[in-house]
Design a protein around this motif. Structure first.
Motif, PDB file in Angstrom:
ATOM      1  N   PHE A  29      -9.885  -7.485  10.749  1.00  0.00           N
ATOM      2  CA  PHE A  29     -10.429  -5.842  10.127  1.00  0.00           C
ATOM      3  C   PHE A  29     -10.014  -5.842   8.715  1.00  0.00           C
ATOM      4  O   PHE A  29      -9.444  -6.634   8.148  1.00  0.00           O
ATOM      5  CB  PHE A  29      -9.666  -4.774  10.793  1.00  0.00           C
ATOM      6  N   ASP A  30     -10.823  -4.858   8.147  1.00  0.00           N
ATOM      7  CA  ASP A  30     -10.899  -4.543   6.722  1.00  0.00           C
ATOM      8  C   ASP A  30      -9.704  -3.752   6.321  1.00  0.00           C
ATOM      9  O   ASP A  30      -9.593  -2.690   6.985  1.00  0.00           O
ATOM     10  CB  ASP A  30     -12.129  -4.225   6.045  1.00  0.00           C
ATOM     11  N   VAL A  31      -9.353  -3.819   4.993  1.00  0.00           N
ATOM     12  CA  VAL A  31      -8.455  -2.631   4.523  1.00  0.00           C
ATOM     13  C   VAL A  31      -9.128  -2.267   3.170  1.00  0.00           C
ATOM     14  O   VAL A  31      -9.493  -3.047   2.419  1.00  0.00           O
ATOM     15  CB  VAL A  31      -6.957  -3.282   4.375  1.00  0.00           C
ATOM     16  N   GLN A  32      -8.982  -1.079   2.898  1.00  0.00           N
ATOM     17  CA  GLN A  32      -9.798  -0.452   1.786  1.00  0.00           C
ATOM     18  C   GLN A  32      -8.980   0.506   0.964  1.00  0.00           C
ATOM     19  O   GLN A  32      -8.452   1.515   1.186  1.00  0.00           O
ATOM     20  CB  GLN A  32     -11.050   0.245   2.056  1.00  0.00           C
ATOM     21  N   ALA A  33      -8.273  -0.056  -0.170  1.00  0.00           N
ATOM     22  CA  ALA A  33      -7.504   0.554  -0.930  1.00  0.00           C
ATOM     23  C   ALA A  33      -7.660   0.140  -2.396  1.00  0.00           C
ATOM     24  O   ALA A  33      -6.902   0.291  -3.501  1.00  0.00           O
ATOM     25  CB  ALA A  33      -5.785   0.391  -0.834  1.00  0.00           C
TER      26      ALA A  33
END
Length: 323
Positions: free
Chosen positions: A108-112
């Motif tokens: 999965f991706d993390v967007q910060a």
């Protein structure tokens, strides 16, 4: 004994195209001296036409697997920190999973934004400590050249493309600060500062948009918040900056890096700096710096590291780990 998320391998990838500051002199009212004096950046890498974020991430992932002596099938999970995924969905992480031939586990991706890798490390650490996984790859990968306004000299000269990957695996520790692995995490965000760093497009507007930034405001928040989060992360485990071997910061601007080190009472001799060669690669900058720092012989097993980053949101945080 206690479980720790320990670094098992590291790797990175930079696109072939190197763009020196002088290239911007042809189209913008700027100069190599102007860019260097304000950012410390001398050059950056841009992805080739058709080269995507997941392509860069996959190359970095393969390098990390080789460094660790592992196969993709040895991974239980894969996390990609990025703000420039190939598509709205599926995640870049699942694309990397497929390109690696990893058919088990999950991705999965993390967007910060620029803090993405720190947030992804925190998630990977939690997955290991909870017993859900034994080995997880964490990747920071970006193609920020795709969201630049090439007429805005205040932003387009600052960013570059690249990817770095790190593998964490569960190992037993003694439950003290001599343990290898992640020792503490500190995360924050505050959405009221959204308008000082953002992209003016997205799915709802049916446009990709361009990066927009109020540089002076971002600088002011960065130095204050980065030093504070790094100090808090150390405080959580009863340590202080005098015990730190290396700060491995988000590589946004040399003046931010210098200001943060100064606030922490550390010399620049204790800071891994790559901004001159890579520019700001957002979520990719910390894993890139970790990989380059190891390759240079700066980072050695047993060293105490602090990584810290701030990005759009605003989102910021720090991780303390022993290499």
């Amino acid at each position: 004994m206690t479980k720790r998320a320990v670094v098992a391998g590291i790797g990175h990838y930079l696109p072939d195209r190197v763009v020196p500051n002088s290239e911007f002199e042809k189209s913008l009212d700027t100069s190599d001296d102007w860019i260097r004096s304000r950012s410390g950046i001398e050059r950056r890498h841009f992805a080739a036409e058709g080269q995507t974020t997941s392509d860069l991430a996959t190359r970095a992932a393969k390098a990390a697997l080789e460094d660790a002596g592992l196969e993709a099938s040895d991974l239980d999970a894969l996390i990609v920190a990025t703000s420039t995924a190939d598509l709205t969905f599926p995640s870049a992480a699942t694309m990397v999973q497929a390109q690696l031939g990893m058919t088990g586990g999950f991705a999965f991706d993390v967007q910060a934004v620029c803090a993405g890798f720190v947030f992804a490390l925190a998630n990977a650490n939690a997955l290991i400590l909870s017993g859900q996984v034994n080995r997880v790859m964490v990747i920071g990968a970006e193609t920020f050249s795709r969201i630049m306004d090439w007429n805005d000299r205040s932003t387009c000269v600052l960013f570059g493309d690249g990817a770095g990957a790190l593998i964490l695996e569960a190992q037993e520790g003694k439950n003290d600060n001599s343990d290898r692995g992640i020792l503490s995490v500190d995360l924050h965000s505050d959405g009221q500062f959204r308008d000082i760093l953002y992209v003016d497009g997205g799915v709802s507007t049916q446009t990709t948009g361009y990066l927009r930034m109020e540089g002076k405001e971002v600088f002011r928040h960065a130095v204050e918040k980065l030093a504070a989060t790094a100090t808090t992360a150390l405080d959580k485990i009863g340590m202080d900056s005098s015990e730190v071997d290396w700060i491995v910061p988000h590589q946004a601007n040399i003046r931010i890096i210098q200001g943060t080190a100064r606030k922490m009472g550390l010399s620049m001799d204790n800071v891994v700096v790559t901004v001159q060669d890579h520019g700001n690669t957002s979520a990719a900058s910390i894993p890139l710096a970790l990989s380059v720092g190891k390759a240079r012989g700066q980072i050695k097993q047993g060293d105490l590291l602090v990584t810290e980053a701030i990005g759009g949101g605003l989102a910021w945080g720090a991780v303390v780990l022993r290499w």
